[in-house]
Design an enzyme around this catalytic site. Structure first.
Site, PDB file in Angstrom:
ATOM      1  N   ASN A 161      -0.432  -2.270   1.960  1.00  0.00           N
ATOM      2  CA  ASN A 161      -1.368  -2.030   0.623  1.00  0.00           C
ATOM      3  C   ASN A 161      -1.586  -3.766   0.314  1.00  0.00           C
ATOM      4  OD1 ASN A 161      -2.671  -1.859  -1.760  1.00  0.00           O
ATOM      5  ND2 ASN A 161      -1.263  -0.463  -2.509  1.00  0.00           N
TER       6      ASN A 161
ATOM      7  N   HIS B  17      -9.161   2.939  -0.018  1.00  0.00           N
ATOM      8  CA  HIS B  17      -8.059   1.798  -0.121  1.00  0.00           C
ATOM      9  C   HIS B  17      -6.901   2.286   0.504  1.00  0.00           C
ATOM     10  CE1 HIS B  17      -5.117  -0.793  -2.229  1.00  0.00           C
ATOM     11  NE2 HIS B  17      -4.724   0.224  -2.892  1.00  0.00           N
TER      12      HIS B  17
ATOM     13  N   CYS C  93      -6.085  -3.056  -7.605  1.00  0.00           N
ATOM     14  CA  CYS C  93      -6.403  -2.450  -6.358  1.00  0.00           C
ATOM     15  C   CYS C  93      -7.774  -1.876  -6.147  1.00  0.00           C
ATOM     16  CB  CYS C  93      -5.249  -1.433  -5.657  1.00  0.00           C
ATOM     17  SG  CYS C  93      -3.605  -1.968  -5.598  1.00  0.00           S
TER      18      CYS C  93
END
Ligand code: UT7
Length: 324
Positions: free
Chosen positions: A281, A251, A114
């Site tokens: 996500n 993020h 990520c």
């Protein structure tokens, strides 16, 4: 004179299929109310069969090139962040290079889950400042829907697919924090925390692709502290303070992590770009997607200071201070 890497074009691509929270409630013991209240996510996009990370990346890259008014031949390199490559090799970046019809330059992938886009930006920035390249396509592209365990309600409701891209180009700066472009980068990892977020398969271990496993609550605790620390470190390296910030582009993992980090940095939520309600996500794609969506809305004005921050499997985390 100082060389800086500045953003000159952005683009993104999201698969057509939108999956609302309610869809998960049909097969799992979950609800739209739980997902919304615990994560902020309302829906996400899932790639169609045959729609791969490289294909989505190429769509996002073309949009970024159009936005910059550039042709593929104007690009010296592609740096692509993904944990869900089309194939074990070659790199997804070289597939994008071929799809764009680029005959020259070079392309490679970066894998920091990520936080991948932060690490990809850091690579591109370093290559530009070293004089190795002038223009780089930096891409984040993921098909996390392919590595989810759809019987695990604690993970499968969180992730989505998509791609975001930007073009970084060398500009001349004065070497001050007022310069346009990337001002500072802070990167970190801690391999001893692997169990918090990982995929339980791989080429040289199981010979399978595997599915995502996560210890959500422990990762949550670590995330807010580590993100605030790395944000402060990047700002300090740039000779700036949280009070100088105009925007945080985080993020997009969980609205409570995003809000907790913004609070630690003293920024109100109307100065934080939030897209996770619509994207979920998307791992390495989440920051370029958020940047592209916010830029298309006209959110950023020239001269504004942006702080990009991310954490993910590894653990790996980092931040970039960037003047628009
Ligand atoms: O992108 C990489 C970075 N990722 C992250 O940073 C993610 C970090 N972690 C998180 O965002 C959160 O920890 C989650 C969203 C994953 C989970 O939220 P939480 O508030 O930490 O919930 P929890 O795991 O502590 O679970 C609370 C309860 C549990 O039930 P009991 O034990 O209290 O009865 C879970 O079983 O909620 C249950 N639960 C669910 N209930 C309905 C877990 N997932 C679900 C679900 N629907 N989807």
């Amino acid at each position: 004179m100082t060389i800086r890497a500045a953003v000159c074009g952005l683009g993104h691509y999201l698969p057509e299929r939108v999956v609302e929270n309610e869809e998960f409630a049909r097969t799992l013991d979950t609800s739209d109310a739980w997902i919304r209240s615990r994560t902020g996510i309302e829906r996400r996009h899932f790639a169609a069969e045959g729609e791969t990370s490289a294909r989505m990346a190429a769509r996002a890259a073309r949009a970024a090139l159009d936005d910059a008014g550039l042709a593929p031949a104007d690009i010296d390199a592609i740096v692509l962040a993904t944990s869900t490559p089309d194939l074990t090799f070659p790199s997804t970046a070289t597939m994008v290079q071929a799809a764009l019809g680029m005959k020259g330059g070079f392309a490679f992938d970066v894998q920091a889950v990520c936080a991948g886009f932060i690490f990809a930006l850091a690579n591109a920035d370093a290559m530009i400042r070293a004089g190795l390249v002038r223009r780089v396509l930096v891409i984040g592209a993921e098909t996390f829907s392919r590595i989810l365990d759809f019987s695990d309600r604690s993970t499968c409701v969180l992730f989505g697919d998509g791609a975001g891209a930007l073009v970084l180009e060398a500009v001349e700066g004065a070497g001050t924090p007022q310069d346009r472009g990337i001002l500072a980068v802070d990167l970190n990892s801690d391999g001893s925390q692997r169990e918090l977020l990982y995929v339980d398969g791989g080429v040289s271990s199981t010979g399978t692709v595997g599915v995502l496993r996560m210890q959500g609550p422990e990762l949550f605790k670590q995330a807010v502290n580590k993100l605030a620390e790395t944000a402060l470190a990047a700002l300090e390296k740039a000779g700036l303070e949280p009070g100088d910030l105009d925007w945080i582009v985080p993020h997009q993992a969980n609205i409570r992590i995003i809000a907790g980090t913004a609070k630690k940095l003293g920024l109100e939520m109307d100065h934080v770009v939030v897209t996770l309600q619509d994207h979920g996500n998307t791992s390495a794609a989440s920051i370029p997607l958020a940047l592209s969506v916010a830029a298309a809305r006209g959110s950023f004005r020239p001269g504004e200071l942006l702080l990009l921050e991310a954490i993910g499997g590894g653990l790996a985390w980092g931040a970039v201070a960037l003047r628009w």
